[in-house]
Design a protein around this motif. Structure first.
Motif, PDB file in Angstrom:
ATOM      1  N   GLY A   1     -14.629 -10.966  48.053  1.00 56.92           N
ATOM      2  CA  GLY A   1     -14.122 -11.898  49.048  1.00 56.92           C
ATOM      3  C   GLY A   1     -13.723 -13.205  48.373  1.00 56.92           C
ATOM      4  O   GLY A   1     -14.509 -13.781  47.632  1.00 56.92           O
ATOM      5  N   CYS A   2     -12.503 -13.642  48.606  1.00 61.42           N
ATOM      6  CA  CYS A   2     -12.046 -14.902  47.995  1.00 61.42           C
ATOM      7  C   CYS A   2     -11.768 -15.933  49.085  1.00 61.42           C
ATOM      8  O   CYS A   2     -10.958 -15.701  49.984  1.00 61.42           O
ATOM      9  N   LEU A   3     -12.457 -17.049  48.983  1.00 61.06           N
ATOM     10  CA  LEU A   3     -12.285 -18.148  49.926  1.00 61.06           C
ATOM     11  C   LEU A   3     -11.449 -19.199  49.204  1.00 61.06           C
ATOM     12  O   LEU A   3     -11.934 -19.852  48.278  1.00 61.06           O
ATOM     13  N   VAL A   4     -10.172 -19.294  49.562  1.00 57.51           N
ATOM     14  CA  VAL A   4      -9.244 -20.102  48.757  1.00 57.51           C
ATOM     15  C   VAL A   4      -8.336 -20.976  49.609  1.00 57.51           C
ATOM     16  O   VAL A   4      -8.152 -20.733  50.802  1.00 57.51           O
ATOM     17  N   SER A   5      -7.754 -21.981  48.948  1.00 61.70           N
ATOM     18  CA  SER A   5      -6.717 -22.781  49.593  1.00 61.70           C
ATOM     19  C   SER A   5      -5.424 -21.967  49.632  1.00 61.70           C
ATOM     20  O   SER A   5      -5.272 -20.976  48.910  1.00 61.70           O
ATOM     21  N   HIS A   6      -4.490 -22.396  50.477  1.00 61.62           N
ATOM     22  CA  HIS A   6      -3.190 -21.722  50.541  1.00 61.62           C
ATOM     23  C   HIS A   6      -2.504 -21.727  49.181  1.00 61.62           C
ATOM     24  O   HIS A   6      -1.864 -20.745  48.789  1.00 61.62           O
ATOM     25  N   GLU A   7      -2.691 -22.811  48.419  1.00 63.15           N
ATOM     26  CA  GLU A   7      -2.025 -22.937  47.118  1.00 63.15           C
ATOM     27  C   GLU A   7      -2.558 -21.887  46.142  1.00 63.15           C
ATOM     28  O   GLU A   7      -1.793 -21.260  45.403  1.00 63.15           O
TER      29      GLU A   7
ATOM     30  N   PHE B   1      -8.778 -21.121  53.696  1.00 64.74           N
ATOM     31  CA  PHE B   1      -9.554 -22.016  54.556  1.00 64.74           C
ATOM     32  C   PHE B   1      -9.045 -23.442  54.544  1.00 64.74           C
ATOM     33  O   PHE B   1      -9.759 -24.345  54.976  1.00 64.74           O
ATOM     34  N   GLY B   2      -7.781 -23.638  54.103  1.00 62.14           N
ATOM     35  CA  GLY B   2      -7.216 -24.975  54.192  1.00 62.14           C
ATOM     36  C   GLY B   2      -6.299 -25.259  53.019  1.00 62.14           C
ATOM     37  O   GLY B   2      -5.909 -24.345  52.289  1.00 62.14           O
ATOM     38  N   HIS B   3      -5.966 -26.537  52.833  1.00 62.33           N
ATOM     39  CA  HIS B   3      -5.073 -26.930  51.741  1.00 62.33           C
ATOM     40  C   HIS B   3      -5.868 -27.547  50.601  1.00 62.33           C
ATOM     41  O   HIS B   3      -6.857 -28.251  50.832  1.00 62.33           O
ATOM     42  N   HIS B   4      -5.432 -27.266  49.351  1.00 57.88           N
ATOM     43  CA  HIS B   4      -6.182 -27.625  48.157  1.00 57.88           C
ATOM     44  C   HIS B   4      -6.654 -29.076  48.146  1.00 57.88           C
ATOM     45  O   HIS B   4      -7.794 -29.364  47.823  1.00 57.88           O
TER      46      HIS B   4
ATOM     47  N   ASP C   1      -6.885 -31.180  50.677  1.00 56.97           N
ATOM     48  CA  ASP C   1      -7.211 -31.688  52.012  1.00 56.97           C
ATOM     49  C   ASP C   1      -8.610 -31.216  52.411  1.00 56.97           C
ATOM     50  O   ASP C   1      -8.795 -30.180  53.050  1.00 56.97           O
ATOM     51  N   ALA C   2      -9.629 -32.011  52.006  1.00 61.73           N
ATOM     52  CA  ALA C   2     -11.026 -31.615  52.228  1.00 61.73           C
ATOM     53  C   ALA C   2     -11.325 -31.394  53.712  1.00 61.73           C
ATOM     54  O   ALA C   2     -12.071 -30.492  54.078  1.00 61.73           O
ATOM     55  N   LEU C   3     -10.712 -32.215  54.584  1.00 59.44           N
ATOM     56  CA  LEU C   3     -10.982 -32.062  56.018  1.00 59.44           C
ATOM     57  C   LEU C   3     -10.603 -30.677  56.517  1.00 59.44           C
ATOM     58  O   LEU C   3     -11.338 -30.039  57.264  1.00 59.44           O
ATOM     59  N   SER C   4      -9.433 -30.185  56.050  1.00 61.82           N
ATOM     60  CA  SER C   4      -8.997 -28.860  56.500  1.00 61.82           C
ATOM     61  C   SER C   4      -9.917 -27.783  55.939  1.00 61.82           C
ATOM     62  O   SER C   4     -10.194 -26.781  56.594  1.00 61.82           O
ATOM     63  N   LEU C   5     -10.435 -27.977  54.720  1.00 65.86           N
ATOM     64  CA  LEU C   5     -11.336 -26.989  54.109  1.00 65.86           C
ATOM     65  C   LEU C   5     -12.684 -26.972  54.825  1.00 65.86           C
ATOM     66  O   LEU C   5     -13.269 -25.914  55.052  1.00 65.86           O
ATOM     67  N   GLY C   6     -13.181 -28.145  55.196  1.00 64.90           N
ATOM     68  CA  GLY C   6     -14.478 -28.226  55.871  1.00 64.90           C
ATOM     69  C   GLY C   6     -14.456 -27.557  57.237  1.00 64.90           C
ATOM     70  O   GLY C   6     -15.404 -26.886  57.633  1.00 64.90           O
ATOM     71  N   HIS C   7     -13.339 -27.710  57.938  1.00 59.59           N
ATOM     72  CA  HIS C   7     -13.231 -27.196  59.296  1.00 59.59           C
ATOM     73  C   HIS C   7     -13.531 -25.700  59.363  1.00 59.59           C
ATOM     74  O   HIS C   7     -14.181 -25.228  60.300  1.00 59.59           O
ATOM     75  N   ASP C   8     -13.064 -24.923  58.393  1.00 60.70           N
ATOM     76  CA  ASP C   8     -13.218 -23.464  58.446  1.00 60.70           C
ATOM     77  C   ASP C   8     -14.242 -22.917  57.458  1.00 60.70           C
ATOM     78  O   ASP C   8     -14.356 -21.705  57.302  1.00 60.70           O
TER      79      ASP C   8
ATOM     80  N   ILE D   1     -18.694 -13.138  46.735  1.00 57.38           N
ATOM     81  CA  ILE D   1     -17.730 -14.099  47.276  1.00 57.38           C
ATOM     82  C   ILE D   1     -17.392 -15.099  46.180  1.00 57.38           C
ATOM     83  O   ILE D   1     -18.288 -15.663  45.541  1.00 57.38           O
ATOM     84  N   LEU D   2     -16.104 -15.270  45.933  1.00 59.24           N
ATOM     85  CA  LEU D   2     -15.647 -16.336  45.032  1.00 59.24           C
ATOM     86  C   LEU D   2     -15.015 -17.409  45.912  1.00 59.24           C
ATOM     87  O   LEU D   2     -14.133 -17.108  46.717  1.00 59.24           O
ATOM     88  N   ALA D   3     -15.490 -18.640  45.775  1.00 64.09           N
ATOM     89  CA  ALA D   3     -14.981 -19.709  46.637  1.00 64.09           C
ATOM     90  C   ALA D   3     -14.385 -20.825  45.800  1.00 64.09           C
ATOM     91  O   ALA D   3     -14.896 -21.163  44.730  1.00 64.09           O
ATOM     92  N   GLU D   4     -13.304 -21.382  46.289  1.00 59.11           N
ATOM     93  CA  GLU D   4     -12.675 -22.526  45.633  1.00 59.11           C
ATOM     94  C   GLU D   4     -13.382 -23.801  46.066  1.00 59.11           C
ATOM     95  O   GLU D   4     -13.516 -24.063  47.263  1.00 59.11           O
TER      96      GLU D   4
END
Ligand code: TXA
Ligand code: MG
Length: 342
Positions: A263-269, A285-288, A290-297, A313-316
């Motif tokens: 499972g990869c939890l990554v930014s769109h970029e 889970f958001g944009h690289h 943009d911490a707010l967008s990453l936190g939301h999900d 799980i590998l997470a960015e």
């Protein structure tokens, strides 16, 4: 049997307020995560929270109030600094601890001399708090150790048949818990990073420090909850911090060492760089940057992977700055400190 209530009528809100006053457990929406609410003046009602969550009994609870006036009977005094923080950040994701009055049961504070207080930035929640007429003790509405719930469905998954009602108000806007601070006359100590950043606090108070336990893992945290492993998904997790290119190439190296889907939890970029690899089950889970967008999900994404039967799980990760401090604090715990900097 747990009942989910959506778009409550006035009568239903009164019914929920009565249930809370009478010692039942009701999950409440807030702007951060869903809370598991109980009458904060009733030790037996709060005992039910610890049973439903499987929570260690030394971990104190936050009392939720509809406005800053309501804290007066709960504390021995309100310093100028405390008043300033409430005037600036309430309603909002800031929890303050102040010396407690005798009205607050020891059950709420785990026997500590201070009580944690918070006024959520969520109209429906405050309407219910207002009607309840008592402070509502509410930890996050997950089973202890699991990711915090940011939807009513996530609460139902953990709390089905353990609580009476869930007040459903959709997704939480912030998605990460409140900042917990200990307030002194001349300084503020951050016990848990969260929705309000250190820089925001520094705008109104001259001295803001992190609790030494957040900086040095060998010291005892002032917030008892900070010593526990938390937010853990069902499978191991590794966090990689770096540019999208650095994260993508590290994910590929790490994936060569394990079997099965990842499972990869990554930014769109970063997603654009790894989407061709069939072993990766990706969740953006958001944009690289943009911490707010990453936190939301973030929590929602961890729970999503529990359903997908991945082996790892590998997470960015994000920059440890601003709101990113709160996200990295949760990522460190979720991954048991498996963090790689690229
Ligand atoms: O955003 C939030 O704060 C959510 C929503 C539901 O309001 N609540 C939440 O509660 O995160 P909980 O119980 O999961 O986390 C409360 C944290 C724990 O780390 C606890 O140890 C700390 O606050 N805490 C509570 N009372 C305290 C006190 N009197 N002194 C020091 N730390 C305290
Ligand atoms: Mg929690």
């Amino acid at each position: 049997d747990t009942q989910i209530i959506t778009n409550p009528s006035d009568q239903e809100l009164d019914m929920l307020a009565r249930a809370l006053r009478n010692g039942e457990l009701v999950s409440i929406p807030t702007e951060t995560v869903y809370g598991l609410g109980a009458n904060g003046l009733d030790p037996e009602a709060m005992d039910k929270i610890y049973t439903a969550k499987g929570r260690p009994s030394d971990n104190p609870l936050i009392l939720h109030v509809p406005n800053s006036e309501s804290i007066k009977p709960l504390v021995t005094e309100v310093s100028n600094t405390a008043q300033l923080l409430m005037d600036t950040f309430w309603p909002g994701p800031l929890t303050i601890t102040l010396p407690k009055s005798d009205l607050v049961p020891d059950r709420a504070t785990g026997g500590l001399p201070r009580v944690a207080l918070r006024c959520p930035d969520h109209e429906l929640c405050r309407a219910l708090l207002e009607r309840a007429g008592v402070p509502i003790a509410a930890p996050s509405a997950n089973i202890s150790g699991r990711p915090s719930p940011t939807t009513a469905q996530d609460v139902y998954h953990d709390m089905k048949d353990r609580i009476s009602y869930i007040l459903d108000a959709g997704s939480c806007t912030i998605g990460v818990e409140s900042t917990v601070v200990e307030v002194h006359d001349d300084k503020v100590i951050i016990l848990r990073p969260g929705g309000i950043t250190k820089a925001q606090l520094e705008n109104v108070v001259s001295t803001v420090e992190y609790d030494t336990a957040l900086v040095n893992a060998n010291t005892k945290p002032k917030a008892p909850g900070m010593k526990y492993t938390h937010y853990a998904p069902d499978v191991p997790m590794t966090v990689v911090v770096g540019s999208p290119e650095g994260v993508a190439s590290t994910f590929k190296e790490l994936s060569a060492e394990v079997e099965g889907p990842i499972g990869c939890l990554v930014s769109h970029e970063t997603y654009d760089l790894i989407k061709g690899d069939t072993r990766f089950i990706c969740h953006c889970f958001g944009h690289h940057s943009d911490a707010l967008s990453l936190g939301h999900d973030f929590y929602k994404s961890l729970l999503h992977f529990n359903e997908k039967h991945v082996t790892l799980i590998l997470a960015e990760g994000v920059d440890d700055d601003g709101f990113g401090v709160a996200i990295m604090n949760r990522m460190e715990k979720a991954s048991s400190h498996h963090i790689i900097y690229k």
